[in-house]
Each structure stands twice: as C-alpha cells, then as structure tokens.
Scaffold this motif. Structure first.
Motif, PDB file in Angstrom:
ATOM      1  N   MET A   1      28.526   4.203   0.425  1.00  0.00           N
ATOM      2  CA  MET A   1      27.698   4.117  -0.750  1.00  0.00           C
ATOM      3  C   MET A   1      26.308   4.627  -0.383  1.00  0.00           C
ATOM      4  O   MET A   1      25.640   4.061   0.474  1.00  0.00           O
ATOM      5  N   PRO A   2      25.850   5.697  -0.996  1.00  0.00           N
ATOM      6  CA  PRO A   2      24.503   6.201  -0.677  1.00  0.00           C
ATOM      7  C   PRO A   2      23.417   5.231  -1.129  1.00  0.00           C
ATOM      8  O   PRO A   2      23.541   4.574  -2.161  1.00  0.00           O
ATOM      9  N   LYS A   3      22.400   5.148  -0.332  1.00  0.00           N
ATOM     10  CA  LYS A   3      21.249   4.310  -0.646  1.00  0.00           C
ATOM     11  C   LYS A   3      20.015   5.201  -0.613  1.00  0.00           C
ATOM     12  O   LYS A   3      19.531   5.555   0.441  1.00  0.00           O
ATOM     13  N   MET A   4      19.536   5.555  -1.781  1.00  0.00           N
ATOM     14  CA  MET A   4      18.389   6.455  -1.898  1.00  0.00           C
ATOM     15  C   MET A   4      17.103   5.639  -1.887  1.00  0.00           C
ATOM     16  O   MET A   4      17.037   4.567  -2.492  1.00  0.00           O
ATOM     17  N   MET A   5      16.091   6.152  -1.220  1.00  0.00           N
ATOM     18  CA  MET A   5      14.794   5.486  -1.143  1.00  0.00           C
ATOM     19  C   MET A   5      13.700   6.458  -1.580  1.00  0.00           C
ATOM     20  O   MET A   5      13.696   7.613  -1.172  1.00  0.00           O
ATOM     21  N   VAL A   6      12.790   5.973  -2.386  1.00  0.00           N
ATOM     22  CA  VAL A   6      11.601   6.725  -2.757  1.00  0.00           C
ATOM     23  C   VAL A   6      10.453   6.111  -1.968  1.00  0.00           C
ATOM     24  O   VAL A   6      10.264   4.890  -1.998  1.00  0.00           O
ATOM     25  N   VAL A   7       9.711   6.935  -1.251  1.00  0.00           N
ATOM     26  CA  VAL A   7       8.619   6.436  -0.418  1.00  0.00           C
ATOM     27  C   VAL A   7       7.269   6.882  -0.963  1.00  0.00           C
ATOM     28  O   VAL A   7       7.162   7.930  -1.600  1.00  0.00           O
ATOM     29  N   ALA A   8       6.260   6.071  -0.702  1.00  0.00           N
ATOM     30  CA  ALA A   8       4.893   6.383  -1.113  1.00  0.00           C
ATOM     31  C   ALA A   8       3.929   5.753  -0.116  1.00  0.00           C
ATOM     32  O   ALA A   8       4.328   4.940   0.723  1.00  0.00           O
ATOM     33  N   GLN A   9       2.663   6.126  -0.228  1.00  0.00           N
ATOM     34  CA  GLN A   9       1.647   5.534   0.640  1.00  0.00           C
ATOM     35  C   GLN A   9       1.616   4.025   0.457  1.00  0.00           C
ATOM     36  O   GLN A   9       1.884   3.527  -0.635  1.00  0.00           O
ATOM     37  N   PRO A  10       1.292   3.293   1.519  1.00  0.00           N
ATOM     38  CA  PRO A  10       1.239   1.831   1.405  1.00  0.00           C
ATOM     39  C   PRO A  10       0.142   1.399   0.438  1.00  0.00           C
ATOM     40  O   PRO A  10      -0.892   2.047   0.323  1.00  0.00           O
ATOM     41  N   ARG A  11       0.399   0.286  -0.260  1.00  0.00           N
ATOM     42  CA  ARG A  11      -0.569  -0.237  -1.228  1.00  0.00           C
ATOM     43  C   ARG A  11      -1.272  -1.483  -0.740  1.00  0.00           C
ATOM     44  O   ARG A  11      -2.348  -1.812  -1.189  1.00  0.00           O
ATOM     45  N   ASN A  12      -0.623  -2.227   0.165  1.00  0.00           N
ATOM     46  CA  ASN A  12      -1.152  -3.534   0.574  1.00  0.00           C
ATOM     47  C   ASN A  12      -1.329  -3.659   2.081  1.00  0.00           C
ATOM     48  O   ASN A  12      -1.061  -4.708   2.649  1.00  0.00           O
ATOM     49  N   GLY A  13      -1.705  -2.579   2.739  1.00  0.00           N
ATOM     50  CA  GLY A  13      -1.976  -2.637   4.173  1.00  0.00           C
ATOM     51  C   GLY A  13      -0.768  -2.452   5.065  1.00  0.00           C
ATOM     52  O   GLY A  13      -0.877  -2.603   6.278  1.00  0.00           O
ATOM     53  N   GLY A  14       0.392  -2.159   4.505  1.00  0.00           N
ATOM     54  CA  GLY A  14       1.601  -1.957   5.298  1.00  0.00           C
ATOM     55  C   GLY A  14       1.693  -0.543   5.852  1.00  0.00           C
ATOM     56  O   GLY A  14       0.704   0.193   5.892  1.00  0.00           O
ATOM     57  N   ALA A  15       2.894  -0.176   6.257  1.00  0.00           N
ATOM     58  CA  ALA A  15       3.132   1.172   6.787  1.00  0.00           C
ATOM     59  C   ALA A  15       3.524   2.144   5.680  1.00  0.00           C
ATOM     60  O   ALA A  15       3.140   3.307   5.702  1.00  0.00           O
ATOM     61  N   VAL A  16       4.305   1.651   4.703  1.00  0.00           N
ATOM     62  CA  VAL A  16       4.836   2.519   3.651  1.00  0.00           C
ATOM     63  C   VAL A  16       5.285   1.643   2.482  1.00  0.00           C
ATOM     64  O   VAL A  16       5.610   0.477   2.668  1.00  0.00           O
ATOM     65  N   THR A  17       5.271   2.202   1.292  1.00  0.00           N
ATOM     66  CA  THR A  17       5.819   1.523   0.117  1.00  0.00           C
ATOM     67  C   THR A  17       7.128   2.206  -0.233  1.00  0.00           C
ATOM     68  O   THR A  17       7.241   3.438  -0.151  1.00  0.00           O
TER      69      THR A  17
END
Length: 103
Positions: A1-17
């Motif tokens: 089952m494919p699991k697609m992820m959309v990534v963006a710049q972190p919003r709350n001090g993390g590494a990635v959103t």
C-alpha cells in the motif's frame, strides 16, 4: 500500500512538517514507518524533504517530524559519509483518556 507524504518547512521548531495520504485520503497523524521514512528523506541531499527541512548538526540527530496532531521524534544517526546508519523512535508516555466512572 503506497503511503504518500507531502513535506513542508517546519512550523513549530521541528525538522519538517508532513501530511500523509494513505492511500487516497489525508490522515492527521503519522505512523512509525512514515515518520522514519520522512526523517531519512530529510537526510538525503537533493531530496524534496531535504530542501525544506531544518536538519540538526552532528552525527546523532533528534528530528521532530511535525504533523497535524503533534509531532513524532526520530533519532537518526549518520556515518562519516553522511549516510543514515540507524533510525529509532523516541516515545514518551502520554495521557490517553480522563473521566469519571459511576458505579
């Protein structure tokens, strides 16, 4: 089952959103495999995730993968060449429910 992820710049001090789609609908939380996969992608130079991620310095990296229901912490280790040598999840206890029972 494919699991697609959309990534963006972190919003709350993390590494990635991230926002995950499994398989045709958006999910608010992220699973263990998804979080580790995204954290690994953040460490691959030239990947879309690496282009938006804030990656900590050093060989051992605590990376917070942000998602709509919070964050998932991944502990990543890289070797001398920068390749991922190991990946782990950092888990903490959390309150799941609160209530009163009447007998």
């Amino acid at each position: 089952m494919p699991k697609m992820m959309v990534v963006a710049q972190p919003r709350n001090g993390g590494a990635v959103t991230v926002r995950s789609f499994i398989p045709h609908r958006a999910h608010a939380p992220i699973g263990v495999l998804g979080a580790i996969s995204v954290a690994t992608a953040c460490l691959i130079e030239g990947s879309p995730a690496a282009d938006v991620a804030t990656v900590p310095k050093g060989r051992r990296k605590l990376m917070s993968v942000e998602h709509p229901t919070g964050e998932t912490s991944c502990v990543m280790e890289v070797d001398e060449s920068g390749a991922v040598a190991s990946a782990a999840m950092l888990r903490t206890a959390r309150k799941l429910m609160d209530g009163v029972i009447f007998a």
